[in-house]
Motif scaffolding. Structure first.
Motif, PDB file in Angstrom:
ATOM      1  N   PHE A   1       0.802  -1.771   0.156  1.00 27.10           N
ATOM      2  CA  PHE A   1      -0.221   0.002  -0.420  1.00 27.10           C
ATOM      3  C   PHE A   1       1.236   1.097   0.285  1.00 27.10           C
ATOM      4  O   PHE A   1       2.072   1.360   0.282  1.00 27.10           O
ATOM      5  CB  PHE A   1      -0.514  -0.540   1.300  1.00 27.10           C
ATOM      6  N   LYS A   2       0.524   2.686  -0.126  1.00 26.94           N
ATOM      7  CA  LYS A   2       1.073   3.686  -0.276  1.00 26.94           C
ATOM      8  C   LYS A   2      -0.247   4.328   0.941  1.00 26.94           C
ATOM      9  O   LYS A   2      -1.060   4.675   0.403  1.00 26.94           O
ATOM     10  CB  LYS A   2       0.877   4.449  -1.173  1.00 26.94           C
ATOM     11  N   VAL A   3       0.502   5.724   1.606  1.00 22.45           N
ATOM     12  CA  VAL A   3      -0.216   6.063   2.495  1.00 22.45           C
ATOM     13  C   VAL A   3      -0.172   7.623   1.944  1.00 22.45           C
ATOM     14  O   VAL A   3       0.288   7.771   1.288  1.00 22.45           O
ATOM     15  CB  VAL A   3       0.603   6.359   3.984  1.00 22.45           C
TER      16      VAL A   3
ATOM     17  N   ALA B   1       1.899   9.362   5.613  1.00 25.35           N
ATOM     18  CA  ALA B   1       1.924   9.836   4.186  1.00 25.35           C
ATOM     19  C   ALA B   1       2.657  10.088   3.641  1.00 25.35           C
ATOM     20  O   ALA B   1       3.908  10.922   3.536  1.00 25.35           O
ATOM     21  CB  ALA B   1       0.880  11.013   4.616  1.00 25.35           C
ATOM     22  N   GLY B   2       2.633   9.336   2.209  1.00 24.39           N
ATOM     23  CA  GLY B   2       3.325   9.367   0.861  1.00 24.39           C
ATOM     24  C   GLY B   2       4.045   7.753   1.487  1.00 24.39           C
ATOM     25  O   GLY B   2       5.336   7.749   0.074  1.00 24.39           O
ATOM     26  N   ASP B   3       4.504   7.747   2.041  1.00 23.76           N
ATOM     27  CA  ASP B   3       5.626   6.051   2.449  1.00 23.76           C
ATOM     28  C   ASP B   3       4.441   4.985   1.734  1.00 23.76           C
ATOM     29  O   ASP B   3       3.495   4.771   1.412  1.00 23.76           O
ATOM     30  CB  ASP B   3       5.674   5.871   3.645  1.00 23.76           C
ATOM     31  N   ILE B   4       5.820   4.289   1.182  1.00 19.99           N
ATOM     32  CA  ILE B   4       4.731   2.516   0.702  1.00 19.99           C
ATOM     33  C   ILE B   4       5.584   1.317   2.220  1.00 19.99           C
ATOM     34  O   ILE B   4       6.538   1.708   2.672  1.00 19.99           O
ATOM     35  CB  ILE B   4       5.959   2.849  -0.490  1.00 19.99           C
ATOM     36  N   GLY B   5       4.655   0.969   2.262  1.00 22.69           N
ATOM     37  CA  GLY B   5       5.002  -0.438   2.923  1.00 22.69           C
ATOM     38  C   GLY B   5       3.693  -1.310   2.461  1.00 22.69           C
ATOM     39  O   GLY B   5       3.327  -1.029   1.452  1.00 22.69           O
ATOM     40  N   CYS B   6       3.852  -2.833   3.045  1.00 23.72           N
ATOM     41  CA  CYS B   6       3.264  -3.964   3.102  1.00 23.72           C
ATOM     42  C   CYS B   6       2.967  -4.068   4.511  1.00 23.72           C
ATOM     43  O   CYS B   6       3.675  -3.996   5.300  1.00 23.72           O
ATOM     44  CB  CYS B   6       3.652  -4.938   2.062  1.00 23.72           C
ATOM     45  N   THR B   7       1.733  -4.793   4.785  1.00 24.96           N
ATOM     46  CA  THR B   7       0.944  -5.987   5.801  1.00 24.96           C
ATOM     47  C   THR B   7       0.429  -7.301   4.903  1.00 24.96           C
ATOM     48  O   THR B   7       0.457  -7.709   3.949  1.00 24.96           O
ATOM     49  CB  THR B   7       0.366  -5.047   6.596  1.00 24.96           C
ATOM     50  N   VAL B   8      -0.031  -8.152   5.890  1.00 25.50           N
ATOM     51  CA  VAL B   8      -0.560  -9.052   5.572  1.00 25.50           C
ATOM     52  C   VAL B   8      -1.518  -9.888   6.448  1.00 25.50           C
ATOM     53  O   VAL B   8      -2.265  -9.084   7.204  1.00 25.50           O
ATOM     54  CB  VAL B   8       0.935 -10.738   6.354  1.00 25.50           C
TER      55      VAL B   8
END
Length: 719
Positions: free
Chosen positions: A320-322, A363-370
């Motif tokens: 996702f992207k915030v 905001a603007g950052d990119i990450g992931c989750t499961v």
């Protein structure tokens, strides 16, 4: 890992042709940043990117890989994109959620078709571009010729930041004309030795420095005034001018690296950290209501899921992207697309198959989750006080299609579930269950794209599948007016069946006036229209149904049954069983029985009357025609045009675009079946194309007769 603020985050897409070295560059960036302790190689199948089995099998990137590096107190989120045009979905996804493109160019070959495609996408999305010439250590690398080619294609916006002192196996040094220093490396690469520019290189370096200063100054009025007065700028002023030029796409800086030997990578990362625009310096994204959404860390939470990965032992990994606000583990959010509630578990900064748990992403950052319950690619999750949705990623139309079926007929349901799951990973795989063609069809970007799908189904899902040629969705229509009648009568004890329908059929065109009179064999039929129904057909075109029955010959309550009978035959045209379209039907007379008439009787009478009239009305088969645009090097234009003419294509025009020829044509879908394979073979993989449905047109008579004969043979086989 510390929490980075919006003005400390930069999002970057690595693009370029297959074999340009993106995955190798990613390894060197991760190594330089200390994320990994040892650089892997594509050959050894141990890189951070390309970690899926199918990628290791083929030696190509299939999915975009998200990773991050921390550099000079800034966070660089990087997406390593597949180079093959068959996997363009990954590049398009990445460009939509990043703010800067780094396009790698293979030093041996210069700009290739993948380079052109990548640049074209950056142009459409208005993204800044840095060109990175890689593999300068290859024997046949000629940097000056390569730069001349780039300037010819991309114009004067292409401005050198660096140039190599020598290329080939002995490459180990560049001149940096922004810093006016010489950078050289030991054979193992890594940290450079930084020295003054040698006297023999000074004249060339000053010339390129002056060009860079002028290009940087052109992006800011204050800098331009200073340039005119002093003919120079400070390093900081040049960086500011280049940053502004990147945002407006008025400058395309050119860097040099040898990613495989980790030469020049550290200097590139310095430039990315110091000069490339931050998230909050780029144009704002719009939500589906057309409202601008600023990446405000203090705003309400809104996160957009742009990618789903399916990983063994983990399941779905959701990237996702915030878009707004800040996201933390344990946040309760609402899915704007599906209406469901989600609680966010652990959130991670990405590093390929490795993930680093973090406390918060701004905001603007990119990450992931499961382990999300009900989130799919393209969904948006919001906090209670906001209702945002995003739909800004637009994928290209499919170029290659095949009917797919499982070898074991009992596994079709399992196959469909697998296909739908895989489409979450790559939205350019489109799955269609065609009621019309009685086939399950998968659409993709090319033969290799679908071959990869097949490999994954057979090796990961353990489902053996077969690809067949997809049938063509022909249409049937009529070219003249005809009349017919049919009486349906059945008596077998008890209540009988009786219905008689007299009707006229004719071709329908938009805006036609209602008819007043017809003549057949000298007999005149006057029309008195009592009701009119216009049906927009699911498969395109229209059916216009007019009731002109007078004197109560057919009761109005039977008209819906008559229309239903006509529609049944429209769904299975008499020539090839294809859908019929663009027909006007006028029911003008008939008979009914006070006891035996019912809906079924009139439906059957209408179906048979319509079929008889259709066959007498100059029936024709229509085929789908597509708009085709081919991007091809000039020296292959003749071969490509000859091939298209052999495919019944109509050439509509030619134009030049960024060093390539753009050829526009209209072509039957039937002739596009294997076009991607043929075009690649004709041009050595240096051409690309796009298609878009245009219209249905009449097939030539010889093809029509062949199609009718094939359909009749099929019917006999079924009998």
């Amino acid at each position: 890992m510390r929490v980075y603020q919006t003005n400390e985050i930069k999002n970057i897409a690595l693009l370029g042709s297959a074999g340009s070295g993106k995955t190798t560059l990613a390894e060197s960036m991760l190594y330089e940043a200390g994320i990994i302790k040892r650089r892997g190689t594509v050959e050894a199948k141990n890189t951070v990117s390309d970690y899926f089995p199918v990628e290791q099998e083929y030696g190509y990137s299939v999915f975009p890989t998200v990773f991050h590096v921390e550099w000079n107190n800034k966070k660089l989120n990087v997406i390593d994109c597949p180079g093959s045009d068959d996997f363009v979905g990954g590049a398009i996804t990445a460009l939509n959620v990043t703010d800067q493109a780094v396009i790698l160019i293979n030093g041996q070959y210069g700009p290739e078709v993948g380079t052109q495609n990548a640049f074209r996408y950056t142009d459409k999305l208005n993204k800044p571009v840095i060109f990175l010439v890689n593999q300068l250590d290859r024997e046949n690398c000629d940097f000056d010729t390569l730069m001349a080619s780039m300037r010819e294609i991309y114009g004067s916006k292409c401005v050198q930041i660096q140039y190599p002192i020598a290329t080939g196996p002995g490459f180990n040094a560049v001149i940096d004309v922004l810093l006016m220093k010489k950078y050289s490396w030991k054979p193992e690469g890594g940290a450079p030795t930084i020295e003054d520019i040698p006297a023999e290189e000074m004249e060339k370096a000053k010339e390129l420095h002056a060009a860079l200063v002028e290009a940087a100054a052109a992006n800011d009025d204050t800098l331009m005034e200073k340039f005119f007065e002093e003919e120079s700028l400070t390093e900081d002023e040049m960086r500011e001018g280049i940053r502004k030029g990147l945002v407006t796409r008025s400058i395309f800086p050119v860097f040099c690296v040898c990613a495989g030997k980790d030469m020049g990578v550290r200097r590139l990362m310095e430039f990315l950290g110091n000069v490339v625009p931050f998230v909050d310096e780029m144009p704002k994204i719009h939500n589906t209501r057309g409202e601008e959404v600023a990446p405000d860390a203090n705003g309400p939470e809104s996160i957009y899921f742009f990618k789903t990965g399916m990983e063994p032992h983990i399941g779905e990994v959701s990237y996702f992207k915030v878009m707004s606000g800040s996201i933390k583990p344990g946040d309760d959010l609402t899915n704007a697309d599906r209406g469901s509630k989600e609680r966010i578990g652990t959130i991670y900064a990405c590093a390929g198959a490795n993930r680093i748990a973090v406390d918060e992403l701004k905001a603007g950052d990119i990450g992931c989750t499961v382990k999300l319950k009900d989130v799919k690619t393209g969904n948006t999750l919001n906090s209670k006080e906001v209702e945002q949705r995003f739909d800004f990623i637009k994928y290209p139309n499919s170029k290659y299609s095949r009917a797919i079926r499982s070898v074991n007929e009992g596994e079709m349901e399992k196959l469909m579930a697998a296909l739908l799951k895989m489409r979450q990973e790559d939205p350019t795989w489109v799955v269609e269950q065609s009621k019309e063609l009685h086939q399950t069809i998968v659409h993709g970007q090319g033969e290799f794209h679908l071959r990869t799908l097949k490999w994954r189904l057979e090796n990961n899902e353990k489902i053996q599948v077969v690809f067949d040629e997809p049938k063509i969705p022909y249409r049937e229509t009529i070219t003249k007016t005809a009349r017919a009648d049919y009486r349906h009568k059945k008596q077998s004890g008890g209540a009988g069946q009786f219905g008689e329908v007299h009707l006229i059929v004719e071709p329908y065109a938009e805006g036609m006036p209602d008819p007043t009179v017809y003549k057949f064999n000298g007999q005149e039929f006057k029309m008195n229209i009592k009701s009119r129904e216009e049906v927009d057909l699911e498969w395109g075109g229209k059916l216009v149904f007019l009731n002109s029955v007078v004197g109560g010959a057919i009761d109005a309550r039977f008209m819906p049954a008559i229309l239903k009978g006509v529609m049944e035959r429209m769904e299975q045209g008499p020539l090839t069983g294809s859908y019929a379209r663009d027909v006007r039907v006028i029911v003008y007379d008939g008979k009914m029985h006070p006891v035996d008439s019912n809906e079924l009787s009139f439906m059957l009478a209408a179906r048979n009357a319509f079929s008889a009239a259709f066959k007498e009305a100059g029936p024709k088969i229509l085929e789908p025609i597509y708009d085709l645009e081919v991007y091809v090097p000039s020296d292959y234009m003749g071969d490509v045009m000859s091939d298209l003419q052999g495919r019944r294509a109509m050439i509509m025009g030619m134009d030049s675009e960024a060093g390539y020829q753009k050829l526009s044509a209209k072509i039957p879908l039937k002739e596009l079946s294997n076009y991607s394979i043929s075009l690649s073979s004709l041009t050595g993989g240096r051409a690309s194309f796009t298609t878009k449905f245009a219209s249905y047109e009449l097939v030539p008579n010889d093809i029509q007769q062949k199609l009718i004969a094939e359909h009749e043979a099929e019917l006999k086989d079924e009998d």
